[in-house]
Design an enzyme around this catalytic site. Structure first.
Site, short mmCIF file in Angstrom:
data_model
loop_
_atom_site.label_atom_id
_atom_site.label_comp_id
_atom_site.label_asym_id
_atom_site.label_seq_id
_atom_site.Cartn_x
_atom_site.Cartn_y
_atom_site.Cartn_z
N ASN A 166 50.19 37.53 30.90
CA ASN A 166 50.59 38.93 30.99
C ASN A 166 52.05 39.17 30.64
O ASN A 166 52.43 40.24 30.23
CB ASN A 166 50.30 39.45 32.41
CG ASN A 166 50.77 38.49 33.48
OD1 ASN A 166 50.56 37.28 33.38
ND2 ASN A 166 51.40 39.01 34.50
N GLN A 175 43.81 40.30 30.55
CA GLN A 175 44.55 40.77 29.37
C GLN A 175 43.72 40.65 28.09
O GLN A 175 44.26 40.63 27.00
CB GLN A 175 45.87 39.98 29.22
CG GLN A 175 46.82 40.10 30.39
CD GLN A 175 47.39 41.51 30.62
OE1 GLN A 175 47.26 42.39 29.76
NE2 GLN A 175 47.99 41.73 31.78
N SER A 216 39.75 43.42 35.20
CA SER A 216 40.16 44.62 35.94
C SER A 216 40.11 45.82 35.00
O SER A 216 40.71 45.78 33.92
CB SER A 216 41.61 44.49 36.43
OG SER A 216 41.68 43.73 37.59
N ALA A 217 39.45 46.89 35.43
CA ALA A 217 39.28 48.05 34.54
C ALA A 217 40.60 48.76 34.24
O ALA A 217 40.76 49.35 33.17
CB ALA A 217 38.29 49.03 35.18
N HIS A 218 41.55 48.70 35.18
CA HIS A 218 42.78 49.47 34.93
C HIS A 218 43.66 48.85 33.86
O HIS A 218 44.63 49.45 33.43
CB HIS A 218 43.55 49.67 36.25
CG HIS A 218 44.33 48.48 36.70
ND1 HIS A 218 45.67 48.33 36.42
CD2 HIS A 218 43.97 47.38 37.41
CE1 HIS A 218 46.10 47.19 36.96
NE2 HIS A 218 45.09 46.60 37.56
N THR A 254 29.66 49.17 49.85
CA THR A 254 29.13 50.19 48.94
C THR A 254 29.92 50.18 47.64
O THR A 254 31.14 50.13 47.66
CB THR A 254 29.20 51.58 49.63
OG1 THR A 254 28.42 51.52 50.81
CG2 THR A 254 28.67 52.68 48.72
N CYS A 267 53.91 43.09 39.94
CA CYS A 267 53.74 42.75 41.36
C CYS A 267 55.04 42.27 41.98
O CYS A 267 55.25 42.41 43.17
CB CYS A 267 52.71 41.64 41.52
SG CYS A 267 51.20 41.97 40.64
#
Lengths: 398, 369
Positions: A159, A187, A207-209, A245, A332
């Site tokens: 990344n 990535q 990860s979708a974001h 859920t 992060c």
């Protein structure tokens, strides 16, 4: 009073797509429609029908994209969850016979910290070195792989530097010793076009974001018959592999974004054109700049610079105040601005790591933005270097 | 959003040092109200990763305070950054603090923090971020004389006045400084924080030394310094002036001038620490009358304004000290102060700070020899 009339863009320019991406325009257009969906996919009554369909369709699209079975996809909250789940699954199911792990030194903290946790639980972890040019040490992998190795985990691309690792070759080495192979692929989608199946991995995390979807939505590829222990126990969702859920709206959003991923080849090429344009302009306009790991294979959107005699943290703030969003390392770790452990692991000096700036382009980046950015960067770097010089002179006099 | 025609012209760009306390939060909010373009910054000066999260209340440098500063910045809608100053803080504040105690002195870490961080590191950041001014939440004021020279003057709040800690400021940068709350009293500052809905309005005042917290400086030193080094600081308590040995003590770092409690000995009359001799690890104790002295030697002076040999100034020899009159005599190493009234418990390592009509003239470090 100083002159603040430097040409700043009218709105913010986002050049930090490896941290997260803006929501895709197609997704934004659908949003008000999605907000009406509130049923629980596990219910028996008819309100569960649409949520169930969303889950099924999204899972099918992912399996089409990755050329795998829908059963091999587990929805979750994102790659940090996925990475923790994978490492712990391999450890918990194989520890009696295989308790060694090979993990690259430049992995995301969700891998490194989980590996450290596994060490505390009795695992042996070998951290695979990565050179300054971005090459992973294949000989190290060969020398440490054995019948005791449970899992090898190497990210598809880093990344911070964009370095792409030879996952297919590493997988072959791992499999030859009967070890499992995992790749953190956050990535990958939207930044590279890869025949995923050919990588041959047993686990992959997404990860979708990172590709224009929502935060808190992700999925894990787990090859059929590969060990799995749920991290979250619950009501039997995801065939008992991940309780809770499902994140229906996140998956509805992912469904929309996946259509764009299928056809993003031209966007990836355009990002490469702009990134190369940006780098050549930076190298020609600004003195004493180097590009980390430029020699190796890189993601087409990422550029990791070392700008001599400039503090990356100050540079980031200056650019931020001029409406440009960039990064000094992994998102992060900001807020606690220490030099990037990834860059240090790659052999950059502390000073080089502290003078680093990461620029990551996206689908919406334009040539005008890139050109203006380099001009602003040049202006800011010149100013910061002048101030540094003045300070040094003062120190010498004092 | 205001367009360019209706948007009032900024009075300049200000970098404001925000600790997460009420004073600097209100300082930032007032600057925004006054029409400055404000950028907030917090210096992260200590590694809190091992701290108990409940420890942050009422001290000026915990990670909870960083969160508070950030939430104030959000509330008043200004950019906000955390600056990593841990290494610099350790080298220029913590280490000298510890060494001072180990050498029998009473350190003043807030001055070093101002000298090397707030009014050095942040001054550089001010320039780098294209700012016109640097602001802090100090209780101090900037005034201009007839020649338009900027000076530092005491706060209207006598009790809170913090100019004592500011004597090392480079006179060149005084005109670049803003102290937005220096003309207010603490209760007024709290009222403003309340009125503006800042989360810090009711936060406890920071008391004592921020990085020491509630544990006390002796425990802090015990944590930071090896027991082997501390054991070399053991010695004797001696009665002044007879030299009679009263007791053995566990280390000179556990004593400060003027101390009368916790001396580690019992005696039929109240005794005070008069002097700490670091060469022999001797702590001299004696009668209160011997705590008083008329003359004080001051070294390594910093002057914001010209100081006149033989003139009388108001002088503070510790933070919570009512300024006393003294005649200044220049010496090779700095100045000698001759006080009109004898001064109690003059402690080496503390600063002597000079004023003339509330104007900060400068100061230096008190020494014994």
């Amino acid at each position: 009073m100083q002159n603040h009339e430097n040409p700043t863009p009218k709105s913010r320019v986002y050049l930090d797509h490896n941290a997260t991406t803006p929501h895709s325009p197609a997704l934004k257009a659908k949003w008000m429609e999605f907000i009406e969906i509130s049923g629980n996919p596990s219910s028996i009554h008819q309100d569960s029908r649409i949520p169930k369909t969303i889950l099924r369709e999204t899972r099918q699209k992912i399996s089409d994209l990755l050329s795998c079975s829908p059963l091999e996809i587990i929805f979750n909250s994102g790659a940090s969850e996925g990475n923790s789940s994978v490492l712990k699954s391999a450890f918990n199911t194989l520890k009696e016979t295989r308790n060694e792990f090979l993990v690259s030194q430049v992995e995301h903290p969700s891998i490194i910290k989980t590996a450290e946790y596994l060490i505390s639980q009795g695992a042996v972890v070998h951290f695979i070195p990565v050179s300054k040019s971005g090459m992973i040490d294949m000989n190290f992998i060969r020398s440490k792989l054995s019948h005791k190795t449970a899992l090898v985990s190497v990210m598809y691309a880093n990344n911070e530097t964009g370095t792409v690792f030879p996952i297919k070759e590493i997988t072959e080495l791992a499999h030859a010793q009967g070890a499992l192979m995992h790749s953190d692929c956050v990535q990958l989608l939207g930044k590279a076009e890869v025949a995923f199946k050919e990588l041959g991995v047993d686990y992959a995390t997404f990860s979708a974001h990172k590709f224009y979807g929502l935060k808190g939505t992700g999925f894990c590829y787990v090859k059929k018959s590969t060990p799995w222990v749920p991290l979250v126990h619950g009501g039997g969702q995801e065939r008992g592999r991940r309780g809770g859920t499902e994140n229906v709206l996140g998956l509805a959003a992912l469904n929309v974004v996946l259509d764009e991923i299928k056809n993003c080849g031209p966007k990836i090429s355009e990002m490469k054109r702009l990134r190369d344009l940006m780098e050549s302009k930076i190298l020609s306009d600004i003195s004493n700049v180097s590009i980390t790991a430029k020699e190796g294979q890189r993601l087409t959107n990422t550029s990791s610079l070392v700008i001599d005699d400039v503090d990356g943290e100050t540079l980031l703030m200056s650019l931020d105040l001029k409406f440009y969003s960039v990064s000094t390392g992994a998102a992060c770790s900001s807020g606690n601005p220490e030099p990037s452990p990834v860059l240090l692991a790659m052999g950059l000096t502390r000073a080089e790591a502290q003078s680093s700036l990461r620029i990551s382009l996206g689908w919406g980046t334009t040539e005008e933005q890139v050109v203006n950015f380099v001009n602003t960067l040049n202006e800011v770097v010149t100013k910061l270097r002048e101030i540094n010089l003045e300070e040094k002179k003062k120190e010498n006099v004092g | 959003m205001l367009d360019n025609q209706t948007k009032p012209k900024s009075k300049g760009r200000v970098l404001v040092a925000m600790s997460g306390g009420v004073d600097s939060s209100v300082a930032a909010a007032l600057l925004v109200e006054q029409g400055y373009e404000v950028i907030g910054a917090t210096m992260q000066v200590w590694d809190y990763s091992t701290c108990d999260i409940t420890e942050g209340n009422g001290t000026c440098c915990s990670s909870i305070d960083v969160d508070d500063a950030r939430s104030v910045a959000d509330k008043i809608n200004i950019p906000f950054y955390v600056l990593n100053c841990e290494a610099k803080f350790k080298a220029s504040v913590i280490d000298p603090f510890i060494n001072a105690y180990l050498n029998g002195q009473t350190p003043l870490p807030c001055v070093n923090c101002n000298t090397y961080l707030k009014f050095d590191h942040l001054v550089k950041k001010m320039k780098e971020l294209d700012c016109d001014y640097l602001a802090t939440g100090h209780y101090a004021q900037i005034v201009y004389d007839e020649n338009n020279h900027a000076h530092i003057k005491t706060s209207t709040d006598d009790w809170k006045d913090q100019t004592y800690f500011l004597f090392t400021i480079d006179p060149q940068i005084v005109s670049k400084l803003l102290f937005p709350i220096g003309h207010l009293k603490k209760p007024q500052v709290r009222e403003i924080a309340e009125a503006k809905g800042l989360v810090v309005a009711k936060k406890k005042d920071s008391t004592g030394i921020c990085f020491v917290g509630n544990k006390g400086y002796d425990n802090f030193i015990k944590e930071q310094v090896s027991s082997k080094i501390l054991s070399t600081k053991k010695g004797q308590l001696k009665r002044y002036p007879t030299g009679e040995v009263m007791a053995e003590h566990e280390g000179i770092h556990l004593y400060t001038i003027g101390q009368s409690k916790g001396l580690g000995m019992t005696y039929h009359e109240k005794l005070f620490v008069l002097k700490i001799d670091a060469d022999t690890n001797t702590v001299w104790v004696g009668d209160e009358k011997d705590l008083y002295s008329n003359e004080v030697e001051v070294i390594e002076p910093h002057w914001l304004s010209e100081v006149t040999d033989g003139s009388e100034y108001e002088v503070k020899i510790r933070y919570q000290h009512k300024a006393s009159k003294a005649i200044v005599e220049k010496t090779e190493r700095g100045i000698r102060l001759k006080f009109e009234e004898p001064q109690r418990a003059v402690a080496p390592g503390q600063a002597a700070v000079l004023y003339k009509n509330q104007k900060l003239i400068g100061g230096g470090w008190i020494t014994l020899n």
